[in-house]
Design an enzyme around this catalytic site. Structure first.
Site, PDB file in Angstrom:
ATOM      1  N   ASP A 108      -3.696  -6.490   4.824  1.00 35.69           N
ATOM      2  CA  ASP A 108      -4.663  -7.416   5.441  1.00 35.69           C
ATOM      3  C   ASP A 108      -4.618  -8.793   4.776  1.00 35.69           C
ATOM      4  OD1 ASP A 108      -5.849  -5.803   7.437  1.00 35.69           O
ATOM      5  OD2 ASP A 108      -6.831  -4.648   5.856  1.00 35.69           O
ATOM      6  N   PHE A 130      -4.541   2.533  15.060  1.00 33.98           N
ATOM      7  CA  PHE A 130      -4.910   3.550  14.078  1.00 33.98           C
ATOM      8  C   PHE A 130      -6.073   3.004  13.262  1.00 33.98           C
ATOM      9  CE2 PHE A 130      -2.274   7.365  13.382  1.00 33.98           C
ATOM     10  CZ  PHE A 130      -1.490   7.268  14.511  1.00 33.98           C
ATOM     11  N   ASN A 148       0.849  -1.197   0.000  1.00 32.31           N
ATOM     12  CA  ASN A 148       0.000   0.000   0.000  1.00 32.31           C
ATOM     13  C   ASN A 148       0.879   1.239   0.000  1.00 32.31           C
ATOM     14  OD1 ASN A 148       0.550   0.756   2.840  1.00 32.31           O
ATOM     15  ND2 ASN A 148      -0.373  -1.237   3.213  1.00 32.31           N
TER      16      ASN A 148
HETATM   17  O1  PMT Z   1       2.715   5.997   6.687  1.00 26.41           O
HETATM   18  P1  PMT Z   1       2.076   7.319   6.270  1.00 26.41           P
HETATM   19  O2  PMT Z   1       2.239   7.582   4.792  1.00 26.41           O
HETATM   20  O3  PMT Z   1       2.538   8.460   7.132  1.00 26.41           O
HETATM   21  O4  PMT Z   1       0.493   7.190   6.488  1.00 26.41           O
HETATM   22  C1  PMT Z   1      -0.004   7.078   7.763  1.00 26.41           C
HETATM   23  C2  PMT Z   1      -1.117   6.022   7.845  1.00 26.41           C
HETATM   24  C3  PMT Z   1      -2.326   6.493   7.042  1.00 26.41           C
HETATM   25  C4  PMT Z   1      -0.628   4.670   7.303  1.00 26.41           C
HETATM   26  C5  PMT Z   1      -1.452   5.887   9.364  1.00 26.41           C
HETATM   27  O5  PMT Z   1      -1.858   7.128   9.869  1.00 26.41           O
HETATM   28  C6  PMT Z   1      -2.562   4.868   9.595  1.00 26.41           C
HETATM   29  O6  PMT Z   1      -3.750   5.140   9.524  1.00 26.41           O
HETATM   30  N1  PMT Z   1      -2.153   3.599   9.883  1.00 26.41           N
HETATM   31  C7  PMT Z   1      -3.055   2.455  10.012  1.00 26.41           C
HETATM   32  C8  PMT Z   1      -3.459   2.018   8.635  1.00 26.41           C
HETATM   33  C9  PMT Z   1      -4.331   0.798   8.660  1.00 26.41           C
HETATM   34  O7  PMT Z   1      -3.892  -0.234   8.229  1.00 26.41           O
HETATM   35  O8  PMT Z   1      -5.505   0.960   9.243  1.00 26.41           O
HETATM   36  P2  PMT Z   1      -6.578  -0.235   9.434  1.00 26.41           P
HETATM   37  O9  PMT Z   1      -7.837   0.498   9.774  1.00 26.41           O
HETATM   38  O10 PMT Z   1      -6.598  -1.147   8.251  1.00 26.41           O
HETATM   39  O11 PMT Z   1      -6.009  -1.057  10.663  1.00 26.41           O
HETATM   40  C10 PMT Z   1      -6.406  -0.835  11.991  1.00 26.41           C
HETATM   41  C11 PMT Z   1      -5.269  -1.059  12.943  1.00 26.41           C
HETATM   42  O12 PMT Z   1      -4.895  -2.441  12.980  1.00 26.41           O
HETATM   43  C12 PMT Z   1      -4.004  -0.301  12.648  1.00 26.41           C
HETATM   44  O13 PMT Z   1      -3.463   0.165  13.875  1.00 26.41           O
HETATM   45  C13 PMT Z   1      -3.086  -1.345  12.009  1.00 26.41           C
HETATM   46  O14 PMT Z   1      -1.688  -1.055  12.283  1.00 26.41           O
HETATM   47  C14 PMT Z   1      -3.528  -2.601  12.727  1.00 26.41           C
HETATM   48  N2  PMT Z   1      -3.386  -3.834  11.930  1.00 26.41           N
HETATM   49  C15 PMT Z   1      -4.096  -3.995  10.800  1.00 26.41           C
HETATM   50  C16 PMT Z   1      -4.001  -5.196  10.086  1.00 26.41           C
HETATM   51  C17 PMT Z   1      -3.149  -6.208  10.558  1.00 26.41           C
HETATM   52  N3  PMT Z   1      -3.019  -7.347   9.889  1.00 26.41           N
HETATM   53  N4  PMT Z   1      -2.449  -6.022  11.685  1.00 26.41           N
HETATM   54  C18 PMT Z   1      -2.549  -4.874  12.385  1.00 26.41           C
HETATM   55  O15 PMT Z   1      -1.905  -4.713  13.422  1.00 26.41           O
END
Ligand code: PMT
Length: 403
Positions: free
Chosen positions: A280, A324, A211
């Site tokens: 994911d 996040f 991504n």
């Molecule tokens: O890196 P930059 O260019 O500065 O951009 C910042 C960002 C947009 C990446 C950052 O601010 C952000 O939002 N990061 C989380 C992105 C994300 O994957 O969000 P999500 O809603 O899909 O995931 C929710 C949370 O679960 C996140 O804390 C993620 O780190 C965590 N996760 C998700 C999937 C996975 N397999 N394991 C995880 O730990």
């Protein structure tokens, strides 16, 4: 350790008319308990005498990089190490330009390069000079680099014009600097684990799923947490960024590697901040050989990657867990459902549906939610935003761990 309740501040004075306010600034900083050493640029002494600043700071004023007697008392590198903060007030357009370029042709600019302490600047100049694209460009580069910009204010100027460019009043500068310095101890001695960047899920030796995460948000958080006194480990997917100073940097590629790196270190962490954009899904099968055009089927079978955040939040002895949420719509509802589903302590949601925010951008805004509340952190450079989020996390962590 300090020998007085406040902090150790080098006040740098560059050559502008607002230098007449610098003695008042020094006096106010000392009233707040700080210990102050003053460094002037050669131009500053056209506006104010070193003797005045010596009288209010209680110490000889340094002006010359090559002054043997001053160097014998406290060399410039020692002074750079002594400082908890270097505060340049006033900072002229010329000084900001030199700071941006990394010049080291006088004592003050050399100090700014040699110190590991935060650098703050209170700009003061004619409004046209402030509004000039060159100055604006310098200011935004400095902000991105972590320099704390204080002001300027708007109003009557010494040159007779009205507009932005006045130096902030000394009492305000002293207050803002004190607030920032107090934040330094917020996470003193705590272990903080930060994930950042994307992960790459390979399909064959040349192709992968990933991504647009640049890692900026996570790196800025690692830097801010280290600035707040934490022992920081940054587990990062592939980015082009340089790890912040005083941060242990662990490079990983895939979600699975990130999971292993986090799980093997989480025992030493009081706080986890998961800013990584973990893929994911990954290809269900990996081909050791490059898949030929004709050999590829119509679809790639995918499987889920480990959910690192959920696994950490599910530990019986777990750190304070901050997730996040990257959202395009219904921010609050979606973020809150992630907060609850993964039993997080805090979640920071950002919009990822446009340019200038979320993935890859220099700036961002966050909506932060916890079980019985929430707040909005306004749009600004990610490094400044990270400082605000870390202060908020520290406040919630301390409330949950009052000892
Ligand atoms: O890196 P930059 O260019 O500065 O951009 C910042 C960002 C947009 C990446 C950052 O601010 C952000 O939002 N990061 C989380 C992105 C994300 O994957 O969000 P999500 O809603 O899909 O995931 C929710 C949370 O679960 C996140 O804390 C993620 O780190 C965590 N996760 C998700 C999937 C996975 N397999 N394991 C995880 O730990």
């Amino acid at each position: 350790m300090h020998d007085m309740p406040g902090h150790q501040i080098v006040v740098g004075v560059s050559g502008g008319i607002a230098a007449y306010k610098s003695p008042d600034l020094v006096r106010r900083l000392r009233e707040l308990g700080h210990s102050v050493r003053v460094v002037m640029t050669p131009a500053a002494s056209h506006f104010i005498t070193p003797l005045t600043l010596q009288a209010v700071s209680g110490h000889p004023v340094r002006t010359d990089l090559f002054d043997p007697s001053a160097e014998a008392a406290m060399g410039h590198i020692e002074l750079a190490r002594w400082a908890d903060m270097v505060l340049v007030a006033p900072a002229t357009a010329h000084f900001l330009a030199r700071l941006r370029q990394g010049m080291a042709d006088d004592l003050l600019s050399t100090l700014c390069l040699a110190t590991e302490a935060p650098v703050a600047a209170a700009p003061a100049m004619n409004r046209q000079m402030w509004l000039h694209p060159a100055t604006q460009d310098n200011v935004s580069a400095l902000t991105r680099r972590g320099v704390l910009l204080l002001g300027p204010d708007e109003g009557d100027q010494a040159c007779g014009e009205i507009g932005p460019g006045r130096m902030l009043e000394p009492a305000r500068i002293a207050g803002m600097v004190t607030e920032r310095l107090l934040a330094r101890g917020l996470l003193e001695g705590l272990g903080v684990l930060v994930t950042a960047g994307p992960t790459r899920e390979p399909l064959d030796p040349v192709r992968f799923i990933s991504n647009h995460s640049s890692g900026r948000m996570g790196y800025a958080l690692a830097e801010a947490a280290a600035g707040a006194g934490a022992r920081v480990t940054l587990v990062s997917g592939p980015t082009s960024l340089i790890a912040p100073a005083r941060v242990e940097h662990v490079s990983v590629l895939t979600a699975s590697e990130m999971r292993d790196a986090v799980m093997s270190r989480v025992g030493g962490a009081s706080i986890l901040i998961a800013a990584a954009a973990v893929a994911d899904h990954r290809p269900a099968a990996y081909s050791e050989r490059k898949i030929k055009k004709n050999g590829a089927g119509e679809a790639i079978a995918l499987e889920r990657t480990p959910d690192i955040l959920a696994e950490v939040a599910g530990l019986s002895s777990r750190p304070f867990t901050v997730g996040f949420a990257a959202e395009t719509d219904d921010i609050e509802a979606n973020a809150r459902s992630k907060l609850e589903a993964k039993a997080l302590d805090l979640i920071a949601a950002n919009r990822v549906d446009g340019p200038g925010t979320g993935f890859g951008s220099e700036d961002n805004a966050l909506d932060v939610f916890w079980a019985d509340g929430g707040t909005h952190l306004e749009y600004k450079p990610k490094r400044a935003l990270a400082g605000e989020l870390v202060a908020l996390i520290a406040q919630h962590y301390r409330a949950a761990h009052p000892d």
